[in-house]
Design an enzyme around this catalytic site. Structure first.
Site, PDB file in Angstrom:
ATOM      1  N   ASN A   4       0.865  -1.175   0.000  1.00 40.81           N
ATOM      2  CA  ASN A   4       0.000   0.000   0.000  1.00 40.81           C
ATOM      3  C   ASN A   4       0.904   1.227   0.000  1.00 40.81           C
ATOM      4  OD1 ASN A   4      -1.783   2.066   0.525  1.00 40.81           O
ATOM      5  ND2 ASN A   4      -2.330   1.372   2.586  1.00 40.81           N
ATOM      6  N   TRP A   5       0.955   1.889  -1.137  1.00 39.87           N
ATOM      7  CA  TRP A   5       1.867   3.040  -1.256  1.00 39.87           C
ATOM      8  C   TRP A   5       1.307   4.304  -0.609  1.00 39.87           C
ATOM      9  CZ3 TRP A   5       4.614   3.082  -6.753  1.00 39.87           C
ATOM     10  CH2 TRP A   5       5.502   1.997  -6.798  1.00 39.87           C
ATOM     11  N   LYS A   6       0.035   4.255  -0.210  1.00 43.58           N
ATOM     12  CA  LYS A   6      -0.590   5.428   0.428  1.00 43.58           C
ATOM     13  C   LYS A   6      -0.371   6.667  -0.464  1.00 43.58           C
ATOM     14  CE  LYS A   6       0.016   3.100   4.804  1.00 43.58           C
ATOM     15  NZ  LYS A   6       0.160   3.161   6.267  1.00 43.58           N
ATOM     16  N   GLY A  34       3.090  -1.117   4.151  1.00 47.38           N
ATOM     17  CA  GLY A  34       3.116   0.294   3.784  1.00 47.38           C
ATOM     18  C   GLY A  34       4.520   0.729   3.394  1.00 47.38           C
ATOM     19  N   GLY A  35       5.227   1.349   4.325  1.00 46.47           N
ATOM     20  CA  GLY A  35       6.528   1.954   4.046  1.00 46.47           C
ATOM     21  C   GLY A  35       7.511   1.031   3.344  1.00 46.47           C
ATOM     22  N   GLY A  66       3.171   2.168  10.828  1.00 48.06           N
ATOM     23  CA  GLY A  66       4.164   3.228  10.690  1.00 48.06           C
ATOM     24  C   GLY A  66       4.908   3.561  11.971  1.00 48.06           C
ATOM     25  N   SER A 101       4.000  -2.195  10.216  1.00 50.09           N
ATOM     26  CA  SER A 101       5.454  -2.259  10.445  1.00 50.09           C
ATOM     27  C   SER A 101       6.085  -3.591  10.024  1.00 50.09           C
ATOM     28  CB  SER A 101       5.786  -1.937  11.911  1.00 50.09           C
ATOM     29  OG  SER A 101       5.413  -0.607  12.215  1.00 50.09           O
ATOM     30  N   GLU A 134      -4.795  -4.924  10.663  1.00 46.98           N
ATOM     31  CA  GLU A 134      -3.792  -3.878  10.854  1.00 46.98           C
ATOM     32  C   GLU A 134      -4.054  -3.146  12.168  1.00 46.98           C
ATOM     33  OE1 GLU A 134      -1.998  -2.758   6.736  1.00 46.98           O
ATOM     34  OE2 GLU A 134      -3.568  -1.344   7.270  1.00 46.98           O
ATOM     35  N   GLU A 142      -6.534   4.686   8.110  1.00 47.58           N
ATOM     36  CA  GLU A 142      -6.275   6.097   7.792  1.00 47.58           C
ATOM     37  C   GLU A 142      -7.504   6.725   7.144  1.00 47.58           C
ATOM     38  OE1 GLU A 142      -2.616   5.385   5.711  1.00 47.58           O
ATOM     39  OE2 GLU A 142      -1.672   4.867   7.617  1.00 47.58           O
TER      40      GLU A 142
HETATM   41  P1  13P Z   1       3.469   0.342   7.510  1.00 47.34           P
HETATM   42  O1  13P Z   1       3.922  -0.968   6.887  1.00 47.34           O
HETATM   43  O2  13P Z   1       4.163   1.528   6.983  1.00 47.34           O
HETATM   44  O3  13P Z   1       3.440   0.236   9.002  1.00 47.34           O
HETATM   45  O4  13P Z   1       1.932   0.531   7.041  1.00 47.34           O
HETATM   46  C1  13P Z   1       1.040  -0.516   7.163  1.00 47.34           C
HETATM   47  C2  13P Z   1      -0.212  -0.162   6.459  1.00 47.34           C
HETATM   48  O5  13P Z   1      -0.959   0.690   6.892  1.00 47.34           O
HETATM   49  C3  13P Z   1      -0.493  -0.863   5.206  1.00 47.34           C
HETATM   50  O6  13P Z   1      -1.792  -0.622   4.765  1.00 47.34           O
END
Ligand code: 13P
Length: 248
Positions: free
Chosen positions: A9-11, A227-228, A166, A206, A160, A92
């Protein structure tokens, strides 16, 4: 058998220059696990057609098929751009846009009508975990956010925990296993054993190359929503590799 799924998920990250990262995932994406990247909507059409064997999804869609909703994107538009999945109910969006279970459920229906598979996110806050309400919260989100008619093809559920997103904080493997076993039993109870056992359950929050293998060894964890660490192939490829190894 559930096919493992490594989802990124690149957000709100990435311009066209980032598309090269998808190409760099080619070799890892040729393994047993399915690899999905959900870039910002502006990149979906260009990300589709990568020859890396990576499937593409959106990060949200509107509950209506079309109409006067400035700035929104319909499920049909994502599908038309070549997406096959859409993430819905991410914490989010639940927080930033006040999305509640009813709306997430309506969006999931719209996604299914357009022929998209849904990656539906659930997760508790730290206060809810500290109050020992985690399973109640997850049970309520599953009941409220998933429409009738789920199948192993049209639904993936991502657990999640909000406090793990994050932050670098990750639940213990026992905590992840407890929630995933609970989600499996809730899905079996509602949709029957066949469907309940075929829906893939991802962990997200994470996930990094350094912790992926131990998370993938947990019962009822069929992959990750990252995510990250999905933004750069150099981080995401070792995670995909760990998932491919866990599928052996
Ligand atoms: P991170 O991997 O950056 O913690 O984000 C997780 C996330 O929200 C994926 O949708």
């Amino acid at each position: 058998m559930r096919r493992k799924l490594a989802a990124g998920n690149w957000k709100m990250n990435g311009t066209r220059a980032a598309l090269a990262e998808i190409g760099a995932m080619r070799e890892a994406a040729s393994g047993a696990a399915e690899v999905l990247i959900c870039p910002p909507a502006t990149l979906v059409a260009q990300a589709v057609g990568n020859d890396a064997g990576v499937v593409i999804g959106g990060q949200d869609c509107h509950a209506n098929a079309s109409g006067a909703h400035t700035g929104d994107i319909s499920a049909e538009m994502l599908k038309d751009a070549g997406a096959t999945y859409v993430i819905l109910g991410h914490s989010e969006r639940r927080q930033d846009h006040d999305e509640h279970d009813d709306l997430v459920r309506d969006k999931a229906r719209a996604a299914w009508e357009a022929g998209l598979s849904v990656v539906l996110c659930v997760g508790e806050s730290l206060a809810q975990r500290d109050a020992q309400n985690t399973l109640d919260i997850i049970g309520g989100q599953l009941a409220g956010s998933i429409p009738d008619g789920a199948t192993g093809h049209n639904l993936v559920v991502a657990y999640e925990p909000i406090w793990a997103i994050g932050t670098g904080k990750v639940p213990t493997t026992d905590q992840i296993g407890e929630v995933h076993d609970f989600m499996r039993s809730r899905l079996e109870r509602r949709f029957g054993a066949g469907v309940g056992r075929s829906v893939r359950l991802l962990y997200g929050g994470s996930v990094k190359p350094s912790n992926a293998a131990e998370i993938f060894a947990v019962s009822n964890v069929d992959g990750a929503l990252v995510g990250g660490a999905s933004l750069k192939a150099s981080d995401f490829v070792p995670i995909i590799d760990a998932l491919n190894d866990s599928a052996d």
